[in-house]
Design an enzyme around this catalytic site. Structure first.
Site, short mmCIF file in Angstrom:
data_model
loop_
_atom_site.label_atom_id
_atom_site.label_comp_id
_atom_site.label_asym_id
_atom_site.label_seq_id
_atom_site.Cartn_x
_atom_site.Cartn_y
_atom_site.Cartn_z
N GLY A 154 0.83 -1.20 0.00
CA GLY A 154 0.00 0.00 0.00
C GLY A 154 0.86 1.25 0.00
O GLY A 154 1.96 1.27 -0.57
N SER A 155 0.41 2.28 0.70
CA SER A 155 1.09 3.58 0.63
C SER A 155 2.47 3.56 1.26
O SER A 155 3.24 4.50 1.05
CB SER A 155 0.23 4.64 1.31
OG SER A 155 -1.02 4.72 0.65
N THR A 156 2.80 2.51 2.05
CA THR A 156 4.15 2.48 2.61
C THR A 156 5.19 2.33 1.51
O THR A 156 6.37 2.50 1.74
CB THR A 156 4.31 1.33 3.62
OG1 THR A 156 4.02 0.10 2.95
CG2 THR A 156 3.37 1.48 4.79
#
Lengths: 645, 382
Positions: free
Chosen positions: A326-328
Site C-alpha cells: 500500500g502507501s508504505t
C-alpha cells in the site's frame, strides 16, 4: 563254536587287516579334523576374533545436551528441563497388567498410555525398558518410589527435554523441537548417528531448525559389553559428548512480549529493527501458539484448532506473510523518480482526485483531490495521484531497482522458517511468469504499493531502517554476545537532500496536522517519530455491494477488509529503531496500524514499555487506561533471566 | 570258544588281573576327563557347581564300573551278550511306549529314581550282540546274504527304534559302529560299497522328498541340514548355533583367549556350552594348543584300543574291542566335526568331556569290556 586252528588264524588275520584299515580311516578323519581346526584357529583366527568382538561389544550413543537459546539480554528462550519419567521392564515386572494397573492408581495415566506402554513392552525384548509416563511431578515420582516394592520392574528415571519458558512469545522465532521423522532424515547424506537414538529430538522450525547443527552438540558414546540376548553386562569405557552451542538472539524478549500483547486479539505482525546494526529486536506475529505443546506431542484437537483458526497462528507473518505494501511503498516511487531526475521534489503536481491513464481512471483515496502537492505533502497526505504521475515518468524498471535497493523483494538469510522473498515486479518478471506484456496501468498500481507488489513486514522494517540510516541495513537474528560493535552496513548512497525530503514527508505524516497519522504523534522530543501509513486493498467493494448499501470497510466481513500497515522510525535525529506493523484486514493504516506502530516503537526506545509522557496530553487518559489493561497481561521476565550477556 | 579254550592257556587270576589292565588307556582316559573338568569349571563361570563336581563323581563311578567290568572274564560277557541285547531292545520298546519327552524327543525312561537313556545302552549291546554273532557264525559263510541279513537285523532293529524317538544322531552312530564290527569280521567289501551307495541314494531321496507328503525327516531336521550347509544363511535362526560355535572356535587362535576369558561362552553366545558344544569353549579359551592336544589324546586312545584289538586272538574279544573303539571314535569325530561346521548339528556329546551321565557310563562300560578283552586275552603258555 569250535574252530580249527586254520580258521582261527584266518579270523585273526582278517580282523588284524580290517582293524588296521579302520584305524587308518580313523586317523585320516582325525587328521582332517585337526587340519580344519588349524585352518580355523590359525589361518582365520583374526576374522573370527573380529566377529567375536562385534558380538560382544555394543556402542551406545549418549545424547548431547542441546544448546540454550537466549535473548539479547540473557533471558532464556529455550532451555532443557529435567524430565522425570517412569520406565518399566517386562522381564522384571512379571505380571505387567497388574503392575500397570497399580501404577495407574498412583499417577495420572490414561488407558491409552497404558495400552501403548503394554504394546511397546510386548514388541520389544523383555529386558528393554519402555517409557510408561513422562513429565511427572516430583510428588508423583516420590509416590512411585515409596511404593516401589509393589511395582516390580518400574524405575523412575530422569532425562532432559526441551522447554520454552516464554511459551507463546517466541514460538515463531525460536520454533520447537520434535522427534526425528523420516522427513528429517531425507536428504541427509550421512545422518548424524545420534538422530537414531530413540526419542531424540530435532529442531522442527524456527531457530531450532535452522541452527540445528550448532544447537545439537556432539554425541558421547559408551562401549558396553552385551551378552547374547543384548543385555548390558558392564560398561567398558565412555566418551562424554559435547553440549550444543548457546545461541544469543538479537530479540529483546521484553519488547517481543509487549508487541505480541499489544496486538492481542488481532491477526497482525510487527517487526522491530535496530537501525544501526540490523538486529531484529522483535518479530511478533499474533496470534501465536505455545511451542511446548509441540514438544510434548500436541493433541490432534489442539492441532486442528490451530490449523482451522482463520487468524493462522501457526504462520510467522513477519517473514512468511506477504502483503501489498500500500502507501508504505510510496517512498520507493518517490526516490525512484528523484534519482531518475524526473522531479526535484519541490515541483507541485495537481491532484483532482483521479487520473486517467490509458482509458482507465485511477482514483486518489481522497475523492475530492489534494490540490497542488509537492513530494513532502504528497507523502504526508498520501496523495495517490502524485505517485501515479511520478511512476509514469520514471517507469517500472527504476521503481523495481529502487525497491530492491531499499530491501524489498529480497529473501533474507535468517534462521527462521519459510522466509519469503515477497514480490518486486518488473517487466521481465511479468513476461516470464504471466507471459504478458507490462502495461502502464501495472506501473500506476505499483506506484502506490498495489497491484503485483508484495512485501513482508520484515522487508518493510528493513526498508524503513534503510531510509532512516541511508545504509544497506541487513537484518540479523543471532549475535555474538562478545562483539564490541555491530558491523556497519554498506552505504546506500542515496543523495542526502532526497532523503531529507522523504524523511520530512514521513515526519509530517505524524507531526503535521494534515498528516494521515497525526493522531499517533509523539510529543516527547527525544522520541520524535516519523512514519508512513498504508492501507492495502484486498478486495475492492463491488458495484453490487455498493448498491446493497456497503459504503465503508466496517460493513464488510473481516476477511474482505483492507490490510492496515504502518512503518515508522525514531528518533528523528540519529534514528535508532525502525518498526513495521501490519494488521490483517484491520481497515485503515492510520487508525488500525499506526497506534500499534507508535506504541511498539516507544516501547523499543524505553526498555520494552512505552512511557506515558511521550503521548500528547489530550490522549494520556485514554492511553493510561489502555496501558493499565495491557500491563496485567505482560510478562515479568525477571525470573527468566539466566545471565547478563 | 569256551571256557576250556581259555583255561588251557595262562591267564592272570584274582587281584593280579589289575596289573594286566591296559593302563596306558586308563591314564589317557583320566587325562581327557580332566580336560572336561577344567572346561566345566570354566563354563560355570568359575564354579565347581553345577557341572564339574557331579561330573567328577560320575567319572569316578565310571572308572569303578570300568574296573569291575574289566575284571569279569570276557567269556562271561560273551555269554550274556544276547541277553543284554534283548534287554536293551526291550528298554527301547519301553521308551517307545512309556518314555518321557525331553528336548522334543522321547529319550529317557524313568524306572523309579533311575533315569535311563536306553539308546546309549543300545550302542554297547548292539556291538556285543554283533561280536557274539560273528563269533558264533561260520567264518566261511559270513559273506553269504543270509548271514549278512542276520547281522543287519541285529543292527537295524535298535536303529529303527532310536530313529523313532526321534534321535537321528544316536541311531546313525549305532549303525556306523555296527558297520565297523561287521567290516572287521570280514564280510565281503561289496556289501559296504552297496550300503554306501544306497546311503548316497537315500540322501538324495531325503532332499527330493522335502516339502512333499512323504518327506522323510522332520522339518527341524531339514532346518539343521540347511544350517549345516550354509550357516550364514540364517545367522539368527537355524544357523545361529553353528555360526556362534565357529566364531568361538576360530577366535581362540593359537593359544586361546585364556582360562575363563572366552567371551563367546561367558556371554552366552554359545548354545549347550556345557554339553554338545563344550569343545568350542575349550578351543576358544585354550586355542589350538588346547583343542589340538585333545584331538591328539583322542587319537592315542584309539591307538591303545587298537593295540588291544590286535593283541587278542579271541574273535569275540577282538570284534567287541573294534566296536568299542569305533563307537568312541564316532563320538568325538562327529562332535568336533559338528562344531567345526563339517557335519550337521546332531545331538552327540564330546566323549568324557561333555556333561552328562548316561553317555559317560556307557562309554566306561565299553572301555571296561575292552579292558576285560585285554586282561583275558589268550596267552601262549610260556
Amino acid at each position: 563254536m569250535k574252530r580249527s586252528d586254520r580258521e582261527k588264524e584266518l579270523s585273526r588275520r582278517m580282523i588284524t587287516r580290517r582293524a588296521l584299515g579302520l584305524g587308518g580311516i580313523m586317523t585320516a578323519v582325525t587328521g582332517t579334523l585337526m587340519w580344519r581346526l588349524r585352518d580355523m584357529q590359525l589361518e582365520q583366527a583374526d576374522a573370527f576374533r573380529l566377529l567375536a568382538e562385534e558380538n560382544r561389544i555394543n556402542l551406545r550413543l549418549l545424547p548431547p545436551i542441546r544448546g540454550l537459546i537466549h535473548d539479547r539480554n540473557g533471558v532464556l528462550l529455550a532451555g532443557n528441563e529435567q524430565n522425570y519419567r517412569v520406565v518399566m521392564t517386562r522381564d522384571d515386572a512379571g505380571d505387567i497388567d497388574l503392575v500397570l494397573s497399580r501404577l495407574q492408581k498412583l499417577i495420572a495415566l490414561d488407558d491409552e498410555a497404558v495400552a501403548r506402554a503394554r504394546e511397546d513392552m510386548m514388541r520389544n525384548r523383555p529386558f528393554v525398558p519402555v517409557t510408561v509416563a513422562e513429565r511427572l511431578s516430583w510428588e508423583e515420582i516420590s509416590r512411585i518410589a515409596a511404593n516401589a516394592p509393589a511395582l516390580p520392574g518400574v524405575t523412575p528415571e530422569m532425562g532432559l527435554s526441551r522447554i520454552y519458558p516464554l511459551q507463546a512469545d517466541m514460538a515463531h522465532v525460536v520454533g520447537y523441537v520434535g522427534p526425528v521423522s523420516d522427513r528429517d532424515l531425507e536428504g541427509l547424506e550421512r545422518p548424524d548417528p545420534v538422530l537414531m537414538i530413540p526419542r531424540f529430538q530435532i529442531g522442527k522450525s524456527g531457530v531450532e531448525r535452522a541452527e540445528e547443527e550448532r544447537l545439537r552438540g556432539k554425541a558421547g558414546s559408551q562401549r558396553v559389553e552385551v551378552n547374547s540376548v543384548g543385555r548390558v553386562m558392564r560398561e567398558l569405557d565412555r566418551v562424554e559428548g559435547e553440549a550444543g552451542e548457546t545461541l544469543h538472539l538479537t530479540i529483546d524478549a521484553r519488547l517481543q512480549n509487549y508487541a505480541l500483547e499489544r496486538m492481542a486479539g488481532q491477526s497482525a505482525a510487527a517487526v522491530v529493527i535496530d537501525v544501526a546494526s540490523g538486529d531484529i529486536l522483535a518479530a511478533a506475529s499474533a496470534p501465536s501458539y505455545d511451542a511446548n505443546l509441540f514438544v510434548r506431542g500436541i493433541s490432534s484437537r489442539d492441532y486442528n484448532s490451530l490449523l482451522e483458526n482463520e487468524y493462522r497462528p501457526l504462520v510467522n507473518k513477519c517473514v512468511q506473510g506477504m502483503y501489498p505494501p500500500g502507501s508504505t511503498f510510496k517512498m520507493v516511487t518517490a526516490l525512484a523518480a528523484l534519482e531518475a531526475g524526473e522531479t526535484d521534489g519541490r515541483e507541485r503536481v495537481f491532484c483532482p482526485g483521479h487520473m486517467d491513464v490509458a482509458d482507465n481512471r485511477f482514483h486518489c483515496w481522497k475523492r475530492s483531490g489534494h490540490g497542488r502537492v509537492d513530494l513532502v505533502a504528497a507523502l504526508a497526505e498520501s496523495c495517490d495521484v502524485y505517485f501515479y504521475e511520478m511512476s509514469q515518468r520514471c517507469g517500472i524498471e527504476r521503481i523495481n531497482a529502487m525497491a530492491e535497493r531499499l530491501g524489498l523483494g529480497i529473501r533474507y538469510d535468517l534462521p527462521m522458517t519459510s522466509v519469503a522473498s515477497g514480490l518486486n515486479p518488473s517487466r521481465e518478471w511479468k513476461q516470464r511468469t504471466r507471459d504478458a506484456d507490462w502495461r502502464i496501468g501495472d506501473t500506476v498500481n505499483v506506484s502506490i504499493g498495489q497491484g503485483y507488489v508484495l512485501t513482508t513486514p520484515l522487508q518493510l522494517a528493513v526498508m524503513t531502517a534503510r531510509l532512516a540510516s541511508n545504509r544497506a541495513v541487513l537484518p540479523r537474528l543471532i549475535r555474538d554476545p562478545l562483539e564490541r560493535a555491530a558491523p556497519q552496513a554498506a552505504d546506500l548512497d542515496l543523495r542526502p537532500e532526497w532523503l531529507e525530503m522523504i524523511r520530512r514527508g514521513m515526519s509530517n505524516v505524524v507531526n503535521d496536522r494534515r498528516g494521515t497519522a497525526y493522531s499517533s504523534r509523539v510529543t516527547e522530543p527525544t522520541m520524535a517519530m516519523a512514519g508512513k501509513t498504508g492501507t492495502s486493498q484486498v478486495f475492492s467493494i463491488t458495484r453490487a455491494e455498493r448498491e446493497a448499501g456497503i459504503r465503508s470497510q466496517e460493513d464488510l466481513p473481516w476477511n474482505r477488509r483492507n490490510h492496515a500497515l504502518f512503518v515508522n522510525y525514531a528518533p528523528l535525529v540519529n534514528p535508532k529503531v525502525a518498526v513495521a506493523v501490519i494488521v490483517e484486514h484491520g481497515g485503515g493504516g492510520s487508525t488500525a496500524a499506526a497506534p500499534i506502530g507508535r506504541d511498539i516503537l516507544l516501547a523499543a526506545l524505553n526498555e520494552g514499555r512505552p512511557p506515558l509522557s511521550a503521548y500528547p496530553t489530550s490522549q494520556r487518559n485514554r492511553i493510561s487506561a489502555e496501558q493499565e489493561a495491557l500491563s496485567e497481561r505482560l510478562r515479568d521476565l525477571g525470573s527468566f533471566r539466566v545471565s547478563r550477556a | 570258544m569256551s571256557y576250556l579254550e581259555y583255561n588251557t592257556q595262562r591267564m592272570p587270576k584274582g587281584a593280579a588281573k589289575i596289573l594286566h589292565l591296559n593302563w596306558a588307556l586308563v591314564v589317557l582316559l583320566v587325562a581327557v576327563a580332566c580336560y572336561g573338568f577344567v572346561m566345566l569349571f570354566s563354563v560355570a563361570g568359575g564354579s565347581a557347581t553345577p557341572w564339574m563336581e557331579p561330573q567328577m563323581q560320575r567319572f569316578a563311578m565310571g572308572l569303578a564300573v570300568m574296573f569291575v567290568v574289566a575284571l569279569i572274564p570276557i567269556w562271561f560277557w560273551r555269554s550274556v551278550s544276547g541277553l543284554a541285547y534283548g534287554l536293551s531292545t526291550l528298554l527301547l520298546l519301553g521308551v517307545e511306549f512309556f518314555g518321557s519327552v525331553g528336548m522334543g524327543a522321547q529319550r529317557w525312561l524313568e524306572i523309579g529314581p533311575l533315569r535311563l537313556q536306553p539308546s546309549e545302552l543300545a550302542k554297547i549291546t548292539t556291538i556285543m550282540a554283533l561280536a557274539a554273532y560273528y563269533d558264533w557264525a561260520d567264518i566261511k559263510k559270513i559273506s553269504r546274504p543270509v548271514f549278512v541279513l542276520g547281522a543287519a537285523m541285529i543292527v537295524l532293529f535298535p536303529v529303527f527304534l532310536v530313529v523313532r524317538q526321534p534321535d537321528l544322531g544316536t541311531s546313525l552312530l549305532i549303525a556306523a559302529a555296527g558297520g565297523a564290527v561287521i567290516f572287521a569280521a570280514g564280510v565281503h567289501w561289496a556289501y559296504f560299497a552297496g550300503v554306501i551307495g544306497s546311503v548316497a541314494g537315500l540322501v538324495v531321496a531325503v532332499f527330493v522328498s522335502r516339502g512333499t507328503e512323504w518327506q522323510l525327516l522332520k522339518d527341524y531336521q531339514y532346518r539343521r541340514i540347511d544350517a549345516f550347509l550354509d550357516p550364514t544363511l540364517d545367522p539368527l535362526g537355524a544357523g545361529y548355533h553353528i555360526n556362534q560355535a565357529m566364531i568361538a572356535l576360530g577366535s581362540g587362535g593359537w593359544s586361546g583367549r585364556g582360562f575363563m576369558e572366552g567371551t563367546q561362552s561367558r556371554l552366552n553366545f554359545l548354545p549347550e556350552k556345557h554339553t554338545d558344544f563344550i569343545f568350542t569353549t575349550l578351543a576358544e579359551e585354550f586355542g589350538f594348543i588346547g583343542a589340538g592336544s585333545l584331538l591328539v589324546l583322542y587319537l592315542m586312545i584309539l591307538a591303545f584300543c587298537l593295540v588291544t584289538v590286535l593283541r587278542t586272538s579271541n574273535r569275540y574279544a577282538a570284534l567287541l574291542a573294534v566296536g568299542v573303539t569305533a563307537n568312541f571314535f564316532l563320538y568325538f569325530a562327529v562332535n568336533t566335526a559338528m562344531v567345526m561346521g563339517l557335519a550337521p548339528v546332531v545331538g552327540v556329546p564330546l566323549p568324557l568331556i561333555s556333561y552328562g551321565g548316561s553317555a559317560m557310563m556307557v562309554l566306561m562300560v565299553g572301555f571296561g569290556l575292552l579292558q576285560s578283552a585285554h586282561v583275558h586275552r589268550p596267552r601262549l603258555p610260556t
